[in-house]
Design an enzyme around this catalytic site. Structure first.
Site, short mmCIF file in Angstrom:
data_model
loop_
_atom_site.label_atom_id
_atom_site.label_comp_id
_atom_site.label_asym_id
_atom_site.label_seq_id
_atom_site.Cartn_x
_atom_site.Cartn_y
_atom_site.Cartn_z
N GLN A 142 -4.36 26.53 -58.75
CA GLN A 142 -4.79 25.48 -59.68
C GLN A 142 -6.29 25.49 -59.92
O GLN A 142 -6.77 24.85 -60.85
CB GLN A 142 -4.41 24.09 -59.13
CG GLN A 142 -2.92 23.82 -59.07
CD GLN A 142 -2.29 23.66 -60.45
OE1 GLN A 142 -2.99 23.45 -61.45
NE2 GLN A 142 -0.99 23.76 -60.52
N CYS A 195 8.44 22.20 -59.46
CA CYS A 195 9.52 22.70 -58.60
C CYS A 195 10.39 21.58 -58.08
O CYS A 195 11.52 21.78 -57.68
CB CYS A 195 8.95 23.47 -57.42
SG CYS A 195 7.18 23.51 -57.36
N THR A 212 2.99 32.48 -55.65
CA THR A 212 4.01 32.34 -54.60
C THR A 212 4.03 33.59 -53.73
O THR A 212 3.97 33.50 -52.49
CB THR A 212 5.40 32.12 -55.22
OG1 THR A 212 5.37 30.91 -55.98
CG2 THR A 212 6.48 32.03 -54.16
#
Ligand SMILES: *Cc1c(COP(=O)(O)O)cnc(C)c1O
Length: 413
Positions: free
Chosen positions: A209, A355, A102
């Site tokens: 990922q 999320c 993030t």
């Protein structure tokens, strides 16, 4: 909001495993099968082992230059940096440690766009990106940057023709992920990078990922900025990194100001134990990726074959082959995913990204692919990983087939 919280509370109650005599809330995860490796991965025991001394006897601040505690911690951090760099073919000094993907995404996108705002006030991304990319871009838009969201094709791959039209000489940065966190689709990094190079825009890719699951080499692929995260690759939570290319040099504005650590791009004391864990996770990934991808891929195929042999109306969302070997995003026609999850309390899966799993809205990623709203509501994300066994896959198939059949029978009756 309160409805969502109620739902969450009820789901949590369902997760208490019945046979256990222990008080509720304690051993909830005993006897469960973890198939949510896109949300996070278990920490590899070798990683935990490598980290421990840096919490205890080797507790030094890696930036303390005056004594052995500092030097030992610094050596360990620099070894970790080299291990992370080696995983993606970078030089160690091109690695900026952050708190995770993030933060790396925020630094890359806002940092590049703000640095070049005057001459290049335009940013490009894709509709199926992770929220932290989309929200970073939206903030830039509020600051006066022009932004373009490029659509995807029905298989989840970016529309390259639309991307080509979108990128121009005023584009500072193009952000397109390597592998999608919901549908596992792998984007064509070479082609995207070539379009960016032609127009003089930086190419940033969110590889949270992808790392350890597909080979990525920044010496061969024209990527300028690459975000990675340790906890998606069997490392600890709370650490990640941004690769920042040195040749040709990529210029960024820092987000966090302070002591000027990490080449002035990310001030703050580096968490030495987490760096060490990240380094060990990167070492293991580099050495074992090839074999692991085959093993995880075989388990995932077994899961898909087992489900589609026993059930009708099983739809695979996203490209059938251009995808992570451990990801399946499946819709079960006529079945609500939340109801299905409640019917298989021992399976740890999610209806979308972690999320947004408290929300009842169909996933924006599946909507971007044009998946029918009813099918999108019936979609589950399966993330098979390093520690899953064939027995777990077979047990999962049995439980899911029984639950889907039961829900469908009830819907009809
Ligand atoms: C998990 C994830 C992130 C966020 O990573 P953190 O390290 O948890 O901040 C960003 N992008 C993608 C694609 C992810 O899967």
């Amino acid at each position: 909001m309160s409805e969502d919280m109620d739902l969450e509370a009820r789901q949590r109650e369902d997760y208490v495993v019945e046979e256990l005599p222990e008080p509720a809330g304690k051993n909830r995860i005993v006897a469960s099968i973890y198939l949510d490796n896109q949300a996070t991965t278990p920490t590899d025991p070798r990683v935990t082992e490598a980290m421990l001394p840096y919490f205890t006897e080797k507790f030094g601040n890696p930036h303390s230059a005056d004594h052995g505690y500092g030097w030992d911690a610094e050596d360990a951090v620099e070894q970790a940096r080299a291990q992370v760099a080696a995983l993606i073919g970078a030089e160690p000094r091109e690695i900026i440690f952050t708190s995770g993907a993030t933060e790396a995404n925020n630094l890359a996108i806002k940092g590049a766009a703000r640095f070049h705002m005057e001459r290049k006030p335009h940013v490009v991304t894709c509709t199926t990106e992770h929220k932290c990319v989309l929200e970073s871009v939206r903030r830039l838009e509020r600051e006066g940057h022009r932004v373009t969201f490029v659509p995807v094709l029905p298989d989840g791959l970016i529309d390259l023709a639309a991307l080509k039209r979108a990128v121009n000489e005023e584009t500072s940065v193009v952000s397109v992920m390597a592998a999608n966190n919901e549908i596992g689709v792998l984007q064509p990094l070479e082609e995207i990078g070539a379009i960016c190079r032609e127009k003089g825009a930086y190419f940033h890719s969110d590889a949270a990922q992808a790392i350890g699951k597909i080979p990525i080499d920044v010496r061969e692929t024209p990527i300028d900025l690459l975000s990675i995260s340790a906890h998606k690759a069997y490392g600890p939570m709370g650490i990640g990194a941004l690769f920042v290319r040195r040749r040709p040099r990529v210029r960024l504005e820092a987000e966090i100001d302070g002591g000027g650590q990490e080449r002035g791009l990310r001030s703050g004391t580096l968490p030495a134990p987490l760096c060490v864990g990240f380094g060990e996770a990167a070492r293991i990934a580099r050495e074992e990726m090839e074999e692991e991808v085959k093993r995880v891929g075989a388990l995932t195929k077994r899961l898909y074959r087992g489900l589609s042999a026993a059930l009708t109306g099983v739809h695979l969302n996203g490209h059938p082959t251009q995808r992570l070997s451990g990801n399946l995003n499946l819709s079960f026609a006529g079945v609500d995913a939340a109801a299905l999850l409640r019917a298989v309390p021992k399976l740890c899966l999610s209806t979308g990204s972690a999320c947004t799993s408290a929300s009842v809205e169909p996933s924006y990623v599946l909507q971007a692919l044009g998946v029918d709203a009813d099918l999108a509501r019936g979609s589950l994300r399966f993330g098979v990983g390093r520690f899953n066994s064939e027995a777990e896959i077979d047990a999962s198939i049995t439980m899911l087939v029984a639950a889907v059949s039961k829900i469908r029978a009830e819907n009809q009756g």
